[in-house]
Design a protein around this motif. Sequence first.
Motif, PDB file in Angstrom:
ATOM      1  N   TRP A 197       0.883  -1.204  -0.251  1.00 37.63           N
ATOM      2  CA  TRP A 197       0.003   0.078  -0.087  1.00 37.63           C
ATOM      3  C   TRP A 197       0.919   1.406  -0.116  1.00 37.63           C
ATOM      4  O   TRP A 197       0.706   1.999  -0.669  1.00 37.63           O
ATOM      5  CB  TRP A 197      -0.910   0.257   1.179  1.00 37.63           C
ATOM      6  CG  TRP A 197      -2.243  -0.887   1.198  1.00 37.63           C
ATOM      7  CD1 TRP A 197      -2.495  -1.891   2.012  1.00 37.63           C
ATOM      8  CD2 TRP A 197      -3.043  -1.102   0.073  1.00 37.63           C
ATOM      9  NE1 TRP A 197      -3.521  -2.459   1.669  1.00 37.63           N
ATOM     10  CE2 TRP A 197      -4.109  -1.965   0.593  1.00 37.63           C
ATOM     11  CE3 TRP A 197      -3.327  -0.365  -1.107  1.00 37.63           C
ATOM     12  CZ2 TRP A 197      -5.206  -2.431  -0.141  1.00 37.63           C
ATOM     13  CZ3 TRP A 197      -4.392  -0.865  -1.655  1.00 37.63           C
ATOM     14  CH2 TRP A 197      -5.403  -1.773  -1.438  1.00 37.63           C
ATOM     15  N   SER A 198       1.846   1.359   0.861  1.00 36.66           N
ATOM     16  CA  SER A 198       2.522   2.599   1.131  1.00 36.66           C
ATOM     17  C   SER A 198       3.391   2.854  -0.049  1.00 36.66           C
ATOM     18  O   SER A 198       3.893   4.282  -0.437  1.00 36.66           O
ATOM     19  CB  SER A 198       3.336   2.891   2.412  1.00 36.66           C
ATOM     20  OG  SER A 198       4.302   1.666   2.170  1.00 36.66           O
ATOM     21  N   ARG A 199       3.906   1.932  -1.030  1.00 37.63           N
ATOM     22  CA  ARG A 199       4.519   2.077  -1.950  1.00 37.63           C
ATOM     23  C   ARG A 199       4.019   2.646  -3.226  1.00 37.63           C
ATOM     24  O   ARG A 199       4.314   3.084  -4.296  1.00 37.63           O
ATOM     25  CB  ARG A 199       5.527   0.743  -2.419  1.00 37.63           C
ATOM     26  CG  ARG A 199       6.565   0.290  -1.276  1.00 37.63           C
ATOM     27  CD  ARG A 199       6.871  -0.932  -1.549  1.00 37.63           C
ATOM     28  NE  ARG A 199       8.219  -1.502  -0.963  1.00 37.63           N
ATOM     29  CZ  ARG A 199       8.434  -1.953   0.063  1.00 37.63           C
ATOM     30  NH1 ARG A 199       7.144  -2.074   0.965  1.00 37.63           N
ATOM     31  NH2 ARG A 199       9.462  -2.239   0.753  1.00 37.63           N
TER      32      ARG A 199
ATOM     33  N   PRO B  13      -5.884   1.708   2.845  1.00 43.50           N
ATOM     34  CA  PRO B  13      -5.648   2.905   3.725  1.00 43.50           C
ATOM     35  C   PRO B  13      -6.609   4.089   3.185  1.00 43.50           C
ATOM     36  O   PRO B  13      -6.999   4.149   2.134  1.00 43.50           O
ATOM     37  CB  PRO B  13      -3.958   2.973   3.388  1.00 43.50           C
ATOM     38  CG  PRO B  13      -3.625   2.020   2.843  1.00 43.50           C
ATOM     39  CD  PRO B  13      -4.567   1.403   2.068  1.00 43.50           C
TER      40      PRO B  13
ATOM     41  N   SER C 269      -5.649   6.920   2.500  1.00 44.85           N
ATOM     42  CA  SER C 269      -5.501   7.627   1.226  1.00 44.85           C
ATOM     43  C   SER C 269      -5.780   7.061  -0.252  1.00 44.85           C
ATOM     44  O   SER C 269      -5.557   7.757  -1.198  1.00 44.85           O
ATOM     45  CB  SER C 269      -3.549   7.431   1.191  1.00 44.85           C
ATOM     46  OG  SER C 269      -3.370   6.135   1.123  1.00 44.85           O
TER      47      SER C 269
END
Length: 195
Positions: free
Chosen positions: A137-139, A161, A163
């Motif tokens: 997710w964060s990438r 998430p 975002s």
Amino acid sequence: MKKHNIRIVGGVYRRTPIPVINAPGLRPTPDRIRETLYNWIGYFWGNDFQNKNVLDLFAGTGALGFEAASRGAAHVQMVEASPQAVSALRALRTKLKAGNVRVFPGDALHVLDRTANPFDLILLDPPFGQNWLERIWSRLPAVLAENGLVYVEAESPIVPPPSFETLREGRAGQVHYALLTIAAPHDNKSQAELH
């Protein structure tokens, strides 16, 4: 086996059979789900796949990525860790003469961390039960083009998430799937600055 009989469902390669090798964790996206997905994408893109860059991060059989190539995507980057699957992907690419497809043997996280070019569509159908999404997710925002789309398949309901915004979602048997985009930022600060 019947479940291993899959085909490209749309575009110039329509009806082309996709070979399914016997590899651990390989779980091809069924024709019906792919058709639904590409109807969704066609809606958001006005059925215009030209100039679109696509990343198929856990390519497997290549079913998801070849659908994008079949519809005229400018570039489809397939990433696959299994050497056996990579060979099958390259063989199908050669058979189709799909010059817009590149097959990269390697690890999904490594590719995400080293990719500089933004993608308009990222296809995520990772092996189940390995917590891949939590690591990915964060990438994604760093490699997703503006207004880009993310397709996710998982064994449980997809909870991205904050975002991300879910545009469409569905379920077929035990498989949950969703089409996401980066959520629009809440622009309260700039509104305040106007006053």
